[in-house]
Design a protein around this motif. Structure first.
Motif, short mmCIF file in Angstrom:
data_model
loop_
_atom_site.label_atom_id
_atom_site.label_comp_id
_atom_site.label_asym_id
_atom_site.label_seq_id
_atom_site.Cartn_x
_atom_site.Cartn_y
_atom_site.Cartn_z
N ASP A 170 -1.32 0.35 -12.22
CA ASP A 170 -2.52 -0.51 -12.13
C ASP A 170 -2.91 -0.87 -10.70
N LYS B 298 -5.13 -0.64 -7.21
CA LYS B 298 -6.51 -0.36 -6.84
C LYS B 298 -6.53 0.98 -6.11
N ASN B 299 -7.32 1.90 -6.64
CA ASN B 299 -7.30 3.27 -6.14
C ASN B 299 -8.57 3.56 -5.35
N ASN B 300 -8.40 3.87 -4.08
CA ASN B 300 -9.52 4.32 -3.25
C ASN B 300 -9.50 5.84 -3.27
N LYS C 210 0.83 -1.20 0.00
CA LYS C 210 0.00 0.00 0.00
C LYS C 210 0.87 1.25 0.00
N THR D 227 -3.41 0.21 -3.64
CA THR D 227 -3.18 -1.15 -3.16
C THR D 227 -2.78 -2.06 -4.31
N TRP D 228 -1.72 -2.85 -4.07
CA TRP D 228 -1.28 -3.86 -5.03
C TRP D 228 -1.26 -5.23 -4.34
#
Length: 536
Positions: free
Chosen positions: A495, A497-499, A475, A506-507
């Protein structure tokens, strides 16, 4: 008239005898310990006459909640009043001294008398020397004495003074030996007192009315704030493929003034001192206030939780032995709290020190993965995920981590979280290398009219130096804007994950042995050039 006076004296004697308090000592039978209090159950037995009596119950807690005192008595006994005190003084209490202590006290009195006799003899010999010295001066000034008489007087003086001086020295030696004997007796008195059950200063004064003379059993219950307990755990696992062996323990301490000997112990998560009045809601009116300037901080739940709880991890690793204690606790769970009934009687001394109590041993099926947040800590943490953890009745508390037979450090178990999975931090793994470096040629500052534009680019490099593949949850984050004048643009995230609400990236990475991966994060911040952002 004589008969009337005799009858009056008899009535006064009977009245005085009836008012004499009856002393008894309460024994601790059971203790229910809460996080910040204890409910003690004690018992005592008293021989009561018919009619009214005053009972002084010794060996209750030094400090207790008087409003919680409950006295259980047979139906033929009426409890009129109960009063608590820790400053009760009575001449009748001396009758309660044990024969062993009385014998030591009598010996102390005899030795003290002998010491007084020795002091008196020393004083007499000192007065004799003083008188001899004065007579010597008179004899020397008296010119009527011839040489023979003077020599005879000097010989007598020398002999007599030497005798008195020697007597004083002998008496001083005897006084020293008597003082040693007195000191030993007093120490013996303290030892004999310590051998008895420790009694407190607290006392209950109970007024009762008894219908039938005889022996009466009393049960006593009350709350005291002079005890507490807290849960803690030992977490052991041999490798990332094995389940976690959890030893569930409790640290119990008390300073009630009473040593609990062979008591039935119960530990409860309830709070007897909390307000039990149901709350009421009133109208909620909105009001204007100064706007709060939000700052771009780490996501407390996602980023800092593991790091903060792992800051106490010691750098030195110690080899620990392990011996499982027998578990004899019956767990009772209701809608308000969890309690542990300990089957084995326990001794908990009133010294304020923590006593370790084993509650139960669990085997937790766990799924392991690694976690890293290199913006905060440039090391990877091993996490153990426990599903359906509510069935284990866990309570918040510290835990010792023993991984692969080595003490790793401490973590904190918080079962009061809202997620379905409990994440336990099992410590840092030095075999996973992580770096987060700023890319200088991709970062910089530009001035655009009234705006300042800053670009930040970071390369994150992860290498797995272990012999097996690992799953790594990585993160990072970018800042968020709290006003319209400041613009934040995420330019590159590999790529992730985007909050967008928290700015957390997050990967989920799968790293093979000796594999290296590189990720890049880049973002741009544009804001008025006359402003300064302190936490950028």
């Amino acid at each position: 008239m004589k008969h009337l006076i005799a009858l009056l004296f008899l009535l006064l004697f009977v009245t005085a005898h009836a008012q004499k308090p009856i002393f008894t000592t309460a024994k601790v039978e059971a203790a229910t310990v809460y996080f910040n209090a204890v409910e003690l159950t004690q018992s005592t037995s008293v021989m009561l006459p018919k009619g009214s009596s005053e009972i002084v119950v010794k060996n209750v807690a030094d400090y207790l909640n008087e409003s919680t005192v409950q006295i259980g008595a047979p139906s033929n006994v009426t409890v009129l009043s109960v009063q608590f005190t820790n400053n009760y003084i009575s001449e009748y209490e001396i009758d309660e001294k044990s024969p062993l202590i009385k014998k030591v006290r009598d010996s102390i009195k005899l030795v003290e008398k002998e010491i007084q006799k020795v002091n008196n003899a020393k004083e007499a010999e000192a007065k004799t020397i003083e008188l001899l010295d004065k007579n010597q001066q008179v004899s020397g000034l008296n010119s009527g004495l011839n040489v023979a008489e003077l020599m005879k007087m000097m010989a007598y003086y020398k002999t007599k003074r030497t005798e008195s001086r020697n007597a004083i020295d002998a008496l001083e030696d005897r006084r020293i030996k008597l003082n040693e004997t007195l000191s030993n007796l007093r120490n013996k008195l303290e030892i004999n007192t310590q051998k008895e059950d420790k009694t407190s200063k607290g006392k209950l004064i109970i007024q009762v009315m008894n219908e039938v003379a005889g022996n009466v059993d009393f049960d006593i219950n009350y709350l005291s704030n002079q005890a507490s307990w807290s849960p803690f755990y030992d977490l052991r696992t041999e490798n990332i493929s094995a389940p976690i062996n959890m030893m569930y323990k409790a640290q119990v301490s008390q300073s009630t003034g009473i040593d609990w000997k062979k008591v039935k112990l119960t530990l409860s998560s309830g709070n007897p001192n909390q307000n039990n009045q149901a709350p009421q809601l009133n109208a909620w009116w909105l009001q204007y206030n100064q706007p709060y300037a939000a700052t771009a901080e780490y996501d407390k739940m996602e980023l800092s939780e593991v790091v903060v709880t792992s800051q106490a991890i010691r750098k030195e690793k110690k080899q620990l032995g392990y011996a499982a204690a027998p578990i004899n606790a019956n767990i009772v769970e209701n809608q308000l709290n969890v309690s542990f009934d300990i089957a084995i009687p326990y001794d908990i001394l009133s010294n304020g020190k923590a006593h370790s109590v084993a509650l139960k041993e669990l085997q937790l099926p766990a799924t392991y993965k690694y976690y890293a947040a290199p913006r905060v800590e440039k090391e990877a943490f091993l996490l153990a995920e426990i599903n359906d953890y509510s069935k284990f009745n866990l309570l918040p508390g510290e835990a010792n981590i023993i991984f692969e037979g080595l003490y790793v450090g401490k973590t904190y178990i918080n079962p009061n979280q809202t997620s379905d999975t409990l994440n336990l931090s099992m410590g840092r793994d030095k075999k996973i290398s992580i770096t987060r470096e700023k890319v200088v040629d991709k970062s910089g500052t530009k001035f655009l009219s009234s705006k300042k534009e800053q670009t930040f680019t970071y390369d994150i490099t992860i290498r797995n130096n272990k012999k097996e593949s690992i799953q790594l949850l990585l993160k990072d984050q970018y800042p968020l804007s709290s006003d319209k004048e400041t613009e934040v643009t995420l330019m590159e995230s590999n790529d992730a994950k985007n909050n967008t609400e928290t700015g957390i990236l997050t990967w989920d990475l799968n790293l093979k042995p000796n594999e290296t991966k590189k990720l890049r994060i880049s973002y741009k911040v544009k804001y008025p050039k006359d402003k300064i952002i302190g936490n950028l």
